[in-house]
Design an enzyme around this catalytic site. Structure first.
Site, PDB file in Angstrom:
ATOM      1  N   ASP A   1      20.706  18.821  80.316  1.00  0.00           N
ATOM      2  CA  ASP A   1      20.322  18.851  81.732  1.00  0.00           C
ATOM      3  C   ASP A   1      21.550  18.503  82.596  1.00  0.00           C
ATOM      4  OD1 ASP A   1      18.782  18.910  84.060  1.00  0.00           O
ATOM      5  OD2 ASP A   1      17.092  17.895  83.159  1.00  0.00           O
TER       6      ASP A   1
ATOM      7  N   HIS B   1      23.312  21.424  83.327  1.00  0.00           N
ATOM      8  CA  HIS B   1      22.908  21.971  84.628  1.00  0.00           C
ATOM      9  C   HIS B   1      23.899  21.659  85.744  1.00  0.00           C
ATOM     10  CE1 HIS B   1      18.357  22.383  83.464  1.00  0.00           C
ATOM     11  NE2 HIS B   1      19.177  23.008  82.652  1.00  0.00           N
TER      12      HIS B   1
END
Ligand SMILES: *[C@@H]1O[C@H](CO)[C@@H](O)[C@H](O)[C@H]1NC(C)=O
Ligand SMILES: *[C@@H]1O[C@H](CO)[C@@H](O)[C@H](O)[C@H]1NC(C)=O
Ligand SMILES: *[C@@H]1O[C@H](CO)[C@@H](O)[C@H](O)[C@H]1NC(C)=O
Ligand SMILES: *[C@@H]1O[C@H](CO)[C@@H](O)[C@H](O)[C@H]1NC(C)=O
Length: 484
Positions: free
Chosen positions: A284, A307
């Site tokens: 993430d 991310h």
């Protein structure tokens, strides 16, 4: 506080006692052996003395840790400042529970100024979720040269301790360093966190709202974390909340790409934070900056996979969020979903302001620059929400490299547009691995652009700043100035 007072009283006692001895001998030569007599006194005192509940003997743990030689001519009592967990009964075989040994080493070291808790190399220490609490004497160091292992089974985490594995609470002037590894063994968490959509295959653990972290600092000041490796963490590797004065550098954070919801570093309600010269890759966000953060400086970080670097999601469930004074520069992003991202939930209250992203090199990043004021996870309904967290004074400069879907995606709300967004020297070209490209998008975004700008569509993306928009902004910033 109490521990410190006890220590001062003890010092005073020793000081007076040694004076008395010196006086009795009443010889100048006797002074030479004074350091020795201090030591004897010290030992005898603890040998016989009853350790009162509120006044434990400082720094004389059983077993005695490795002594260090005091500076010659020292008139202080001899105190060891090295607390090796092996001396406290740790086995270091990767299977025996060494939590108690670590806790005892910590508690002993905590009472000594400039002490070091040592986790030696060549061993693996299995540690259950624990809290290492301060305040301690200043300049405490946790030296991690070996490996620290978390319980691999989610079920062996206590219900009450799902927020973190190792919790540093109320510590000050504290450093974690060393060439060792903190291994969260989190693969079961990764399956759990996804199993809302895949219930049959796995009975999910009750994942709390706050992502469980490997290392968490809570309510702490003047903290340094350096050199160590943190890997395979449950859902976050390193978290700072309600903390002031944080330095993170030369740290490696890594989890495989299939740790889908696992973040690198989380910051929340913290200020004066610098994270630099570090390498972060997980499933993430590399770094996630949450509400209540200000004066955050990220630089010289390699990020990917993951991310990217995110501010938010902010304002979930109509909450207040305030984030300001963020500098992100000299970053390399490789193979990430996003690059520099600001995401806010519809219906939130508060503001994000004075944020600068510069010198960011992206390679094969799906959407390098993104503001999303319509951020909404699928399981929550936010369609009907009106209002948004105000976003202003956002500068992007020298963002260079390749993207695989869309160079810029600024989706701001109609009610509260984004203002004073500057795009300066943006040079983004499609990556060879793209599967269909979209144009730059700027919805309800006001600000200025400055060449060079590639693709050219960036040039017409923003609308010119507007007095009325600024007025809307400042009314929202006021909520944050009121001290949220
Ligand atoms: C703790 O660290 C802070 C900031 O580095 C410093 O100002 C303060 O003097 C330190 N405290 C002690 C007791 O060393
Ligand atoms: C960074 O950390 C590693 C250990 O993980 C160490 O060997 C190296 O010397 C550190 N580099 C700097 C510049 O501190
Ligand atoms: C913006 O943030 C930077 C970095 O924290 C700070 O130095 C600067 O003073 C801030 N600018 C304004 C106008 O607040
Ligand atoms: C959204 O608003 C519509 C019309 O006001 C209403 O019928 C609907 O129930 C609302 N949905 C939610 C999830 O609140």
């Amino acid at each position: 506080m109490k521990g410190n007072q006890c220590l001062s009283i003890l010092y005073l006692f020793l000081f007076l006692a040694s004076f008395y001895v010196t006086f009795l001998v009443s010889s100048v030569e006797a002074r030479k052996s004074s350091a020795l007599s201090h030591k004897k006194h010290h030992k005898q005192k603890h040998g016989k003395g009853k350790s009162g509940r509120y006044c434990p003997p400082p720094a004389t743990p059983t077993p005695t840790p490795t002594p260090t030689t005091p500076p010659s001519g020292s008139t202080y009592p001899v105190m060891s400042n090295n607390f090796n967990v092996l001396s406290f009964g740790a086995k270091g075989n990767g299977a025996t529970d060494d939590s108690k040994a670590l806790l005892e080493a910590w508690e002993a070291a905590c009472k000594v100024q400039g002490a070091t808790v040592e986790i030696p190399s060549g061993y693996k220490f299995f540690i259950k979720p624990i809290t290492l609490q301060g305040p301690c004497m200043p300049h405490l160091v946790l030296q991690i040269d070996g490996t620290v292992l978390a319980p691999p089974k989610v079920s062996s985490w206590p219900e009450s301790g799902l927020f973190q594995w190792i919790n540093f609470k109320w510590v000050q002037n504290f450093t974690i360093q060393g060439s060792g590894t903190v291994d969260g063994q989190g693969s079961e968490w990764w399956v759990s966190s996804q199993s809302t959509t895949n219930k049959k295959s796995y009975q999910p653990a009750k994942i709390p709202n706050m992502k469980p972290s490997a290392l968490r600092f809570y309510g702490s000041n003047s903290i340094t974390v350096r050199d160590i490796t943190i890997t395979n963490s449950p859902l976050c590797h390193l978290k700072f909340d309600n903390s002031i004065g944080v330095q993170v550098h030369n740290v490696t954070i890594s989890s495989p790409e299939d740790s889908p919801n696992t973040d690198g570093i989380h910051l929340q309600n913290s200020r004066d934070v610098e994270i630099h010269h570090s390498n972060i890759g997980c499933g993430d966000d590399c770094v996630s900056i949450q509400t209540g953060c200000s004066n955050i400086h990220l630089h010289h970080i390699t990020c990917g996979p993951g991310h990217g670097i995110s501010l938010g999601g902010l304002g979930k469930d109509r909450s207040v969020a305030c984030v300001s004074d963020i500098v992100v520069e000299n970053i390399i992003m490789q193979n990430t979903l996003f690059g520099a991202r600001i995401k806010t939930w519809p219906g939130g209250i508060g503001s994000v302001k004075n944020v600068s992203f510069s010198n960011i090199q992206v390679s094969d990043v799906k959407v390098p620059l993104i503001i999303d004021q319509f951020y909404c996870e699928s399981h929550v309904h936010c369609k009907n929400q009106t209002g948004a967290i105000a976003i202003s004074n956002i500068q992007y400069s020298k963002i260079v490299g390749t993207y695989s879907a869309q160079p810029i995606h600024l989706a701001c709300s109609n009610d509260i547009p984004c203002s004073d967004v500057d795009l300066i020297d943006i040079q983004l070209t499609p990556s060879p691995r793209n599967r269909g490209l979209q144009q730059a998008l700027c919805l309800n975004s006001y600000g200025t652009t400055k060449a060079p700008l590639v693709p050219r569509s960036i040039d017409y993306c923003l609308r010119e700043s507007h007095r009325l928009v600024r007025r809307v902004q400042s009314s929202h910033e006021r909520i944050c100035q009121l001290g949220y």
